[in-house]
Motif scaffolding. Structure first.
Motif, PDB file in Angstrom:
ATOM      1  N   SER A 125      34.672  32.364  32.236  1.00  0.00           N
ATOM      2  CA  SER A 125      35.013  33.779  32.061  1.00  0.00           C
ATOM      3  C   SER A 125      33.767  34.653  32.011  1.00  0.00           C
ATOM      4  CB  SER A 125      35.846  33.968  30.791  1.00  0.00           C
ATOM      5  OG  SER A 125      37.099  33.318  30.913  1.00  0.00           O
ATOM      6  N   ALA A 126      32.698  34.139  31.416  1.00  0.00           N
ATOM      7  CA  ALA A 126      31.446  34.896  31.383  1.00  0.00           C
ATOM      8  C   ALA A 126      30.879  35.053  32.787  1.00  0.00           C
ATOM      9  CB  ALA A 126      30.429  34.196  30.476  1.00  0.00           C
ATOM     10  N   GLY A 127      31.034  34.015  33.606  1.00  0.00           N
ATOM     11  CA  GLY A 127      30.571  34.108  34.984  1.00  0.00           C
ATOM     12  C   GLY A 127      31.361  35.111  35.799  1.00  0.00           C
ATOM     13  N   ILE A 128      32.679  35.178  35.555  1.00  0.00           N
ATOM     14  CA  ILE A 128      33.516  36.163  36.244  1.00  0.00           C
ATOM     15  C   ILE A 128      33.074  37.580  35.873  1.00  0.00           C
ATOM     16  CG2 ILE A 128      35.856  37.031  36.545  1.00  0.00           C
ATOM     17  CD1 ILE A 128      35.366  34.272  37.773  1.00  0.00           C
ATOM     18  N   ALA A 129      32.804  37.794  34.598  1.00  0.00           N
ATOM     19  CA  ALA A 129      32.335  39.111  34.150  1.00  0.00           C
ATOM     20  C   ALA A 129      30.987  39.448  34.782  1.00  0.00           C
ATOM     21  CB  ALA A 129      32.232  39.136  32.627  1.00  0.00           C
ATOM     22  N   TYR A 130      30.124  38.445  34.936  1.00  0.00           N
ATOM     23  CA  TYR A 130      28.829  38.641  35.583  1.00  0.00           C
ATOM     24  C   TYR A 130      29.019  39.102  37.024  1.00  0.00           C
ATOM     25  CZ  TYR A 130      24.685  37.110  38.224  1.00  0.00           C
ATOM     26  OH  TYR A 130      23.619  37.035  39.081  1.00  0.00           O
ATOM     27  N   LEU A 131      29.976  38.495  37.740  1.00  0.00           N
ATOM     28  CA  LEU A 131      30.238  38.898  39.116  1.00  0.00           C
ATOM     29  C   LEU A 131      30.766  40.327  39.182  1.00  0.00           C
ATOM     30  CD1 LEU A 131      31.945  35.716  40.643  1.00  0.00           C
ATOM     31  CD2 LEU A 131      29.547  36.400  40.751  1.00  0.00           C
ATOM     32  N   ALA A 132      31.660  40.668  38.250  1.00  0.00           N
ATOM     33  CA  ALA A 132      32.236  42.009  38.251  1.00  0.00           C
ATOM     34  C   ALA A 132      31.184  43.083  38.006  1.00  0.00           C
ATOM     35  CB  ALA A 132      33.340  42.100  37.208  1.00  0.00           C
ATOM     36  N   ASP A 133      30.104  42.722  37.291  1.00  0.00           N
ATOM     37  CA  ASP A 133      29.026  43.672  37.011  1.00  0.00           C
ATOM     38  C   ASP A 133      27.996  43.747  38.141  1.00  0.00           C
ATOM     39  OD1 ASP A 133      30.087  44.425  34.598  1.00  0.00           O
ATOM     40  OD2 ASP A 133      28.957  42.942  33.441  1.00  0.00           O
ATOM     41  N   ASN A 134      28.138  42.866  39.140  1.00  0.00           N
ATOM     42  CA  ASN A 134      27.249  42.871  40.293  1.00  0.00           C
ATOM     43  C   ASN A 134      27.746  43.941  41.269  1.00  0.00           C
ATOM     44  OD1 ASN A 134      26.055  42.362  42.855  1.00  0.00           O
ATOM     45  ND2 ASN A 134      25.699  40.213  42.322  1.00  0.00           N
ATOM     46  N   THR A 135      27.142  45.124  41.207  1.00  0.00           N
ATOM     47  CA  THR A 135      27.665  46.264  41.962  1.00  0.00           C
ATOM     48  C   THR A 135      27.644  46.020  43.475  1.00  0.00           C
ATOM     49  OG1 THR A 135      25.462  47.291  41.885  1.00  0.00           O
ATOM     50  CG2 THR A 135      27.060  47.936  40.195  1.00  0.00           C
ATOM     51  N   GLU A 136      26.654  45.288  43.960  1.00  0.00           N
ATOM     52  CA  GLU A 136      26.580  45.017  45.396  1.00  0.00           C
ATOM     53  C   GLU A 136      27.753  44.153  45.838  1.00  0.00           C
ATOM     54  OE1 GLU A 136      23.302  43.531  48.705  1.00  0.00           O
ATOM     55  OE2 GLU A 136      23.203  42.713  46.662  1.00  0.00           O
ATOM     56  N   LEU A 137      28.040  43.107  45.067  1.00  0.00           N
ATOM     57  CA  LEU A 137      29.145  42.215  45.406  1.00  0.00           C
ATOM     58  C   LEU A 137      30.488  42.893  45.174  1.00  0.00           C
ATOM     59  CD1 LEU A 137      29.855  39.336  46.341  1.00  0.00           C
ATOM     60  CD2 LEU A 137      29.953  38.689  43.925  1.00  0.00           C
ATOM     61  N   ALA A 138      30.603  43.603  44.049  1.00  0.00           N
ATOM     62  CA  ALA A 138      31.869  44.256  43.716  1.00  0.00           C
ATOM     63  C   ALA A 138      32.223  45.342  44.719  1.00  0.00           C
ATOM     64  CB  ALA A 138      31.802  44.843  42.306  1.00  0.00           C
ATOM     65  N   GLY A 139      31.234  45.856  45.447  1.00  0.00           N
ATOM     66  CA  GLY A 139      31.517  46.873  46.442  1.00  0.00           C
ATOM     67  C   GLY A 139      32.261  46.344  47.647  1.00  0.00           C
ATOM     68  N   ILE A 140      32.209  45.034  47.873  1.00  0.00           N
ATOM     69  CA  ILE A 140      32.861  44.440  49.039  1.00  0.00           C
ATOM     70  C   ILE A 140      33.931  43.430  48.651  1.00  0.00           C
ATOM     71  CG2 ILE A 140      31.256  42.495  49.336  1.00  0.00           C
ATOM     72  CD1 ILE A 140      32.750  44.706  52.130  1.00  0.00           C
ATOM     73  N   LEU A 141      33.899  42.938  47.404  1.00  0.00           N
ATOM     74  CA  LEU A 141      34.839  41.917  46.947  1.00  0.00           C
ATOM     75  C   LEU A 141      35.580  42.418  45.716  1.00  0.00           C
ATOM     76  CD1 LEU A 141      35.876  38.988  47.325  1.00  0.00           C
ATOM     77  CD2 LEU A 141      34.041  38.258  45.780  1.00  0.00           C
ATOM     78  N   ALA A 142      36.895  42.521  45.815  1.00  0.00           N
ATOM     79  CA  ALA A 142      37.699  42.972  44.686  1.00  0.00           C
ATOM     80  C   ALA A 142      37.813  41.836  43.679  1.00  0.00           C
ATOM     81  CB  ALA A 142      39.089  43.391  45.166  1.00  0.00           C
ATOM     82  N   LEU A 143      37.128  41.998  42.553  1.00  0.00           N
ATOM     83  CA  LEU A 143      37.092  40.975  41.514  1.00  0.00           C
ATOM     84  C   LEU A 143      38.014  41.363  40.370  1.00  0.00           C
ATOM     85  CD1 LEU A 143      33.272  40.590  41.712  1.00  0.00           C
ATOM     86  CD2 LEU A 143      34.848  38.687  42.061  1.00  0.00           C
TER      87      LEU A 143
END
Length: 378
Positions: free
Chosen positions: A350-368
């Motif tokens: 769950s901490a890793g998922i939150a880390y991905l959601a805070d990655n603005t570059e990735l979150a801009g292309i991948l709906a997390l």
């Protein structure tokens, strides 16, 4: 002898309908909006979006002679003007059509939990869709095990979008059995069980690991067996409108498919439109494939995508693969399918998922996914 093509449309891949594999989908939505709202701020907003503009050079829909300020009754300083509303609408539309959706692979994520509790954990983290390796020790497991697995998915309220076929003893190093002549019937029995599960849970993709090269067998014998196995599997899952995936894999020298081109050769040899490529960006990168070129060359057969970073196979952003750029490339090429998170969590999942959601570059292309408690705080 049973016909391999009975009950299945064997038209060429080029003649088969393609679902969401080109920018035509985006353009159709855009045309509808132009009809509804006219030409103005929507055109301006779309033209300024590099992904759409670059993927449609010279598209007359992206340039409109009518100046933006002539659309609607614009009142200076009034936030509710039609111009502001259509700007927001166009921004929302571009975000919606250009973001891919993540799904959790519960066979590798949440290792801190018993397997049957992982779908619920994914749901608690905000996932609506999951995928899984074959969750049983045998191709034909006891009914009670099947029911327990199905119940775990249904009770969690998530969709099972992708499922591996039985692939042998993975812990012992096996990576599929479909290319082993002596195990062909075992594989096909497992395909039947998987299809029944898929019918109940709405599975859209079935991953068929090719199998390692075997001592005492020629590559030709194994490849001929694999072609038969994949053909029969594709015919079987077509009954539930699903597809079979062929995947290049890293880390096992005896596994013969290491690049997208090698997997494409197998796909073409089968000759059915529902046999597709699983583009696992981690495996392709580790195996030394030119990943951007591979995606461009084989976009027409890419049916699913999975991600992890390298080295380590951990969360995207922890290594050297430019995953956000590769996903953006896929979107520009017309890919609109799911993206499986198939990585080894560096810590608590769950901490890793939150880390991905805070990655603005990735979150801009991948709906997390976002947990409800986090959404409340935002």
């Amino acid at each position: 002898m049973v016909s391999l093509t009975h009950g299945f449309d064997t038209r060429s891949r080029s003649a088969a309908p393609e679902k969401l594999r080109s920018s035509a989908t985006v353009r159709k939505v855009w045309i509808c909006l132009r009809v509804m709202f006219g030409c103005g701020m929507l055109t301006d907003s779309f033209a300024n979006n590099s992904r759409i503009a670059n993927s449609n050079p010279g598209d007359p829909l992206l340039s409109c002679a009518r100046p933006p300020h002539t659309f609607g009754p614009t009142v200076p300083g009034r936030s509710g003007s039609w111009t502001n509303r259509t700007r927001k609408l166009s921004e929302w539309l571009m975000q919606t059509v250009s973001r891919l959706h993540a799904q959790a692979n519960i066979s590798i994520l949440y290792p801190e939990l018993p397997f049957l509790e992982r779908a619920q954990a994914a749901a608690d983290d905000g996932f609506r869709a999951v995928e899984s390796w074959w969750p049983f020790d045998a191709a034909v497991p006891p009914d009670a095990q099947v029911e327990a697995f199905v119940d775990s998915i249904e009770e969690a309220g998530v969709s099972l979008r992708a499922l591996n076929f039985f692939a042998g003893d993975m812990k012992a190093g096996e990576r599929g059995i479909l290319s082993v002549p002596a195990r062909l019937n075992e594989f096909l029995d497992g395909v039947g069980v998987a299809t029944d599960i898929g019918r109940r849970l709405g599975v859209e993709k079935f991953n068929a690991l090719y199998g390692n090269r075997q001592e005492g067998l020629t590559a030709r014998d194994q490849d001929e067996t694999a072609s038969i196995a994949l053909h029969r599997a594709a015919v079987t899952v077509s009954s539930i409108d699903a597809a079979v995936l062929v995947e290049p894999v890293s880390g096992v020298d005896a596994y013969p498919l290491k690049t997208a081109a090698q997997a494409r050769s197998v796909i073409d040899s089968v000759g059915l439109p529902n046999v597709e490529l699983l583009a696992d960006l981690y495996h392709l990168f580790v195996n030394g494939d030119d990943v951007p070129t591979a995606l461009r060359d084989h976009i027409s057969v890419i049916g699913h995508v999975q991600i992890a970073d390298a080295p380590g196979r951990h969360e995207p952003g922890t290594g050297s693969i430019r995953i956000a750029d590769l996903l953006s490339l896929l979107v520009s090429l017309g890919y609109a399918g799911g993206v499986g998170l198939e990585y080894l969590p560096a810590g608590a999942t769950s901490a890793g998922i939150a880390y991905l959601a805070d990655n603005t570059e990735l979150a801009g292309i991948l709906a997390l996914p976002v947990r409800e408690t986090e959404m409340d705080n935002r």
